[in-house]
Design a protein around this motif. Structure first.
Motif, short mmCIF file in Angstrom:
data_model
loop_
_atom_site.label_atom_id
_atom_site.label_comp_id
_atom_site.label_asym_id
_atom_site.label_seq_id
_atom_site.Cartn_x
_atom_site.Cartn_y
_atom_site.Cartn_z
N TYR A 40 71.71 -65.12 43.92
CA TYR A 40 72.78 -66.10 43.81
C TYR A 40 74.11 -65.53 44.29
O TYR A 40 74.87 -66.21 45.00
N LEU A 41 74.40 -64.28 43.93
CA LEU A 41 75.65 -63.66 44.36
C LEU A 41 75.69 -63.49 45.88
O LEU A 41 76.75 -63.65 46.50
N PHE A 89 89.11 -59.16 43.18
CA PHE A 89 89.32 -59.99 41.99
C PHE A 89 88.00 -60.39 41.33
O PHE A 89 87.97 -61.28 40.47
N LYS A 90 86.92 -59.73 41.73
CA LYS A 90 85.58 -59.89 41.11
C LYS A 90 85.10 -61.33 41.14
O LYS A 90 84.52 -61.84 40.16
N THR A 91 85.32 -62.01 42.24
CA THR A 91 84.85 -63.39 42.36
C THR A 91 83.36 -63.46 42.68
O THR A 91 82.79 -64.56 42.70
N VAL A 97 81.14 -65.67 37.11
CA VAL A 97 80.76 -66.85 37.89
C VAL A 97 79.94 -67.79 37.02
O VAL A 97 79.32 -67.38 36.05
N ALA A 98 79.99 -69.06 37.37
CA ALA A 98 79.12 -70.10 36.80
C ALA A 98 79.44 -70.49 35.36
O ALA A 98 78.68 -71.24 34.75
N TYR A 164 66.04 -71.83 34.77
CA TYR A 164 66.73 -70.86 35.65
C TYR A 164 68.03 -70.41 35.01
O TYR A 164 68.76 -71.21 34.42
N ALA A 165 68.32 -69.13 35.13
CA ALA A 165 69.59 -68.59 34.65
C ALA A 165 69.92 -67.34 35.45
O ALA A 165 69.02 -66.65 35.94
N LEU A 166 71.21 -67.04 35.57
CA LEU A 166 71.63 -65.86 36.33
C LEU A 166 71.35 -64.58 35.56
O LEU A 166 71.17 -63.52 36.16
#
Length: 500
Positions: A40-41, A89-91, A97-98, A164-166
């Motif tokens: 995903y990243l 900025f760790k985006t 995220v999410a 589903y999950a990150l």
């Protein structure tokens, strides 16, 4: 292996035992789960790069003359710097995220930092030709990035329905802290985290088990920190969330981090500081010991003058715009039977001051007289009185309540200064009399026409959660959070949840 709670019976023991016999499969599953988050990243990075590159190419496309190569080279350099800023900025980091507004804020901060740097470069170098990047590229790029992240969240929401999950997490902590962490992470984290198991640091605790089972009856649950590494592997968790302090103190937490190093499992510590928004917390290091500085909640000042100004403008505009709707609703109420159009009820306002709250009448004229004989059928939580099938409600009243249209006259209370557009739920004085603990703090603000309570389930919430939401709002509200609640209110009015 840890001591398994006897109250969960042989079924849980069998389930946990099967994880041991299927260890290779569990290892493969854990690797697959880790790859989900990384995949995903990578997708986020790729789409961000495409959008940033496209935005930075706009000046070159707009200038097709001899200077096109100049704009093309400048665009490439700006795109590279922009992507570096996004990474700084760790985006593109799990945990940022999410979920929540942090992701959008990070994108905005990274882009504003880029805009500031470009503005300084233009000022120092005198390269006025670069202004087109400042005026065109950066606004278009930021809007594209924000839209892209929103679209990815919609994709995640659809995938979440199938599990589903990150990140798949094991929650570990003492019985007093874990149930709250399970409820919050299971119900509020969306596709960012999925709880796959619970490990309690201590002896069997019946109340904690009941609360965990109420949040998710399918969760494997075990006791004893000594089996943590085994549980992580058996459940395929890629992260451990520590809820609150451990029995062994800070040293136990440090050893836990060391024990997870070899497996690459992430360690996430849930602060015991709950009910405080991140904007009120700052961190400063002190020789390996991070200090949390917490700003105290304030209930006066310039922010509240701004809130009052917004209330006046919004309520005045709403009353003007809704005047035709008011006429239609009033006519429907009158056609259904005798009685007044508006219902005035005394409620507790800011600091407990009484005021008359306006609502469209949704019950028969004798509703108050019938209340006493209906109290035993109460479906409400705590001191609230609610009936899902209240016989006093009229036919049009059901529809008005379902879509929250009966509350529109409360904008009159807002204009008069008795309520706010967004705020805690306006309580009856019978409810205030039953308040315990810190529940009175919800009276520190003016009650709201809408609020966190309305967009988070309303009557479906238990009393404890309703109070928690009101207290959180009262202590942590911002102009941006008010805007988000108003937007969510429109959605709830169209697709009602917990309104009766």
């Amino acid at each position: 292996m840890s001591q398994i709670s006897s109250r969960l019976g042989a079924e849980r023991i069998t389930a946990l035992g099967s994880y041991t016999t299927l260890q290779p499969a569990a290892d493969r599953a854990a690797n697959a789960l880790r790859s989900q988050g990384r995949s995903y990243l990578r997708r986020l990075f790729a789409t961000d790069l495409i959008l940033v590159g496209t935005a930075c190419a706009l000046p070159a496309v707009a200038n097709s003359g001899p200077g096109q190569n100049y704009y093309l080279l400048a665009g490439v350099l700006l795109a590279a710097a922009w992507m570096i800023s996004l990474r700084s900025f760790k985006t593109h980091a799990l945990g940022n995220v999410a979920v929540g507004m942090a992701e959008y804020k990070s994108l905005a901060y990274a882009s504003l930092a880029m805009a500031g740097s470009l503005g300084v470069l233009i000022g120092l170098s005198g390269l006025g030709t670069l202004r087109i990047f400042l005026l065109l590229t950066l606004p278009v790029g930021l809007a594209s990035l924000l839209s892209n992240r929103w679209a990815w969240r919609q994709w995640l929401a659809r995938r979440r329905r199938s599990g589903y999950a990150l990140s798949h997490v094991l929650i570990y902590g003492q019985p007093a802290d874990v149930p709250f962490a399970v409820r919050q992470i299971s119900g509020k984290s969306g596709p960012a985290y999925r709880v796959v198991g619970v490990l309690l640091d201590g002896s069997a605790d019946e109340q904690a088990e009941q609360e965990i089972r109420a949040a998710d009856p399918t969760l494997p649950l075990a006791y004893g920190g000594g089996s943590l590494e085994h549980q992580v592997q058996a459940l395929g968790a890629d992260a451990v969330i520590v809820a609150g302090p451990l029995a062994g103190g800070n040293e136990a937490l440090q050893h836990l981090g060391w024990s997870l190093e070899s497996s690459g499992t992430k360690l996430i510590v849930a602060s015991s500081l709950v009910g405080v928004a991140s904007r009120r917390v700052r961190t400063s290091p002190l020789d390996g010991m991070p200090l949390l500085h917490v700003d105290l909640a304030k209930f006066s000042g310039a922010r509240y003058l701004l809130k009052r100004g917004f209330d006046v403008l919004f309520s005045a505009a709403a009353l003007l715009a809704l005047a035709p709707v008011f006429l239609v609703i009033a006519a429907v109420i009158k056609l259904e039977g005798p009685g007044k159009v508006f219902f005035l009820q005394e409620r507790a306002g800011q600091d407990g001051r009484p005021f008359k709250m306006f609502k469209f009448r949704t019950m028969g004229p004798d509703a108050e007289a019938k209340l006493a004989q209906l109290r035993e059928r109460n479906d409400g939580a705590g001191p609230l009185f609610k009936l899902k099938d209240d016989p006093r409600i009229t036919r049009c009243g059901h529809w008005l309540r379902k879509h929250s249209l009966d509350e529109l006259p409360q904008f009159l209370n807002v204009l008069r200064g008795e309520m706010s557009v967004v705020g805690p739920r306006p309580p009856l004085f019978t409810e205030v009399a039953a308040y315990e603990g810190h529940a009175h703090r919800r009276l520190l603000l003016k009650p709201g026409v809408t609020g966190l309570w309305q967009v988070s389930g309303r009557s479906n919430l238990d009393w404890k959660e309703s109070v928690r939401l009101d207290l959180y709002y009262a202590e942590n509200w911002t102009v941006l959070s008010d805007a988000r609640i108003i937007w969510r209110t429109f959605r709830v009015m169209i697709k009602p949840d917990g309104a009766y």
